[in-house]
Design a protein around this motif. Sequence first.
Motif, short mmCIF file in Angstrom:
data_model
loop_
_atom_site.label_atom_id
_atom_site.label_comp_id
_atom_site.label_asym_id
_atom_site.label_seq_id
_atom_site.Cartn_x
_atom_site.Cartn_y
_atom_site.Cartn_z
N ILE A 93 17.66 58.68 58.13
CA ILE A 93 18.72 59.50 58.59
C ILE A 93 17.49 60.60 59.49
O ILE A 93 17.65 60.67 60.35
N THR A 94 16.19 60.52 59.03
CA THR A 94 15.57 61.62 59.79
C THR A 94 14.51 60.52 60.65
O THR A 94 13.69 61.03 61.48
N GLY A 95 13.81 59.26 60.27
CA GLY A 95 12.52 58.48 60.75
C GLY A 95 11.76 59.40 60.63
O GLY A 95 10.67 58.00 61.33
N SER A 115 10.31 72.17 54.41
CA SER A 115 11.37 70.66 53.12
C SER A 115 12.06 69.79 54.27
O SER A 115 12.33 69.50 54.47
N ALA A 116 11.23 68.45 53.09
CA ALA A 116 11.54 67.10 53.58
C ALA A 116 13.59 67.81 53.35
O ALA A 116 14.71 67.35 53.79
N SER A 117 14.26 68.22 52.34
CA SER A 117 15.52 68.95 52.16
C SER A 117 15.98 69.36 53.28
O SER A 117 17.13 69.15 54.17
N ASP A 118 15.54 70.43 53.78
CA ASP A 118 16.20 70.92 55.67
C ASP A 118 15.83 70.06 56.66
O ASP A 118 16.64 69.50 57.53
N ILE A 119 15.23 69.10 56.80
CA ILE A 119 14.90 68.47 58.02
C ILE A 119 15.62 67.63 58.16
O ILE A 119 16.22 66.71 58.75
N TYR A 120 16.15 67.12 57.00
CA TYR A 120 17.48 65.35 56.36
C TYR A 120 18.44 66.97 56.86
O TYR A 120 19.51 65.50 57.51
N ARG A 121 19.36 67.69 56.10
CA ARG A 121 20.08 68.63 57.16
C ARG A 121 20.20 68.61 57.99
O ARG A 121 21.17 68.43 58.86
N GLU A 122 19.11 68.93 58.57
CA GLU A 122 19.19 69.19 60.20
C GLU A 122 20.11 67.92 61.19
O GLU A 122 19.78 67.58 62.03
N ALA A 123 18.62 66.66 60.45
CA ALA A 123 18.77 65.27 61.44
C ALA A 123 20.73 64.69 60.87
O ALA A 123 20.61 64.08 61.33
N LYS A 128 24.34 60.09 64.24
CA LYS A 128 25.47 58.60 64.48
C LYS A 128 25.93 57.96 62.92
O LYS A 128 27.08 57.45 63.01
N LYS A 129 24.68 57.89 62.23
CA LYS A 129 25.36 56.96 61.46
C LYS A 129 25.97 57.70 59.68
O LYS A 129 26.23 56.55 59.38
N VAL A 130 26.72 58.43 60.01
CA VAL A 130 27.73 59.23 58.68
C VAL A 130 28.20 59.42 59.39
O VAL A 130 28.45 60.84 60.71
N PRO A 131 29.91 59.72 59.12
CA PRO A 131 31.06 60.43 60.13
C PRO A 131 30.85 60.79 59.38
O PRO A 131 30.38 61.80 58.37
N ALA A 132 31.25 61.66 59.76
CA ALA A 132 30.88 63.77 60.12
C ALA A 132 32.09 63.99 58.36
O ALA A 132 31.48 65.22 58.17
N GLU A 133 33.36 63.71 58.59
CA GLU A 133 33.64 63.70 57.15
C GLU A 133 33.16 63.48 55.97
O GLU A 133 33.17 64.34 54.76
N PHE A 134 31.70 62.87 55.74
CA PHE A 134 30.73 62.28 54.51
C PHE A 134 29.70 62.51 55.19
O PHE A 134 28.54 62.43 54.58
N LYS A 135 29.00 63.40 56.04
CA LYS A 135 27.57 64.79 55.76
C LYS A 135 27.41 65.13 54.61
O LYS A 135 26.68 65.03 53.74
N GLY A 136 28.73 65.93 54.31
CA GLY A 136 28.50 66.66 53.04
C GLY A 136 27.82 66.28 52.00
O GLY A 136 27.13 66.55 51.11
#
Length: 184
Positions: A93-95, A115-123, A128-136
């Motif tokens: 997700i983040t590269g 934090s990795a968690s914040d970086i992951y959330r922003e990325a 486009k790898k995860v559909p909007a309805e599954f991002k949570g």
Amino acid sequence: MQTLESVSSSLMGGKSFQFSVNGFTGQLSVSLLNGDSDSEENVSLLEQMTSALNSNNNSKNLFYNLLYNSSKQGKIANDQLSKWKVYSEFKNITGQDIRLFKQKENGFVNEKGESASDIYREALKTSKKVPAEFKGAAFDYFSELEKDAMKYDMSKVADLTLSLEYSNGAVKLDGDTGSLNMKI
């Protein structure tokens, strides 16, 4: 595993090999288990096999096949599997490589204090790898992976490398006495 068919059985002629794939780099290495690995003929054979198996998606496909079979048989250490999972998800997700982050009490943090968690959330927001309805759900999944990884001192956990042995057309996972149910 079909790739081994491309290496002539006459070239392999009764030799036994170990194939190892690093799950973090995707690099595959081949070593000879019997015979003189320093002979010119065998060095050339090992170079050809390594080159062929590191081309296209061969090493990646072999890694995932080994991951499936090794997991099914309980042959992967929990700490290594945990490290690989959090690494893979974060990288996807983040590269970025989470191994470059420091492990703190509440998670992984980079040199800037992010934090990795914040970086992951922003990325994840722009991914486009995860559909909007599954991002949570994807964020929750990463959070669970990070929580699991926090059980271990990741700086001391070896990278996940999976191996198999090949001899006379039979394939077996490292340490197995029987062969996998597959013909090469």
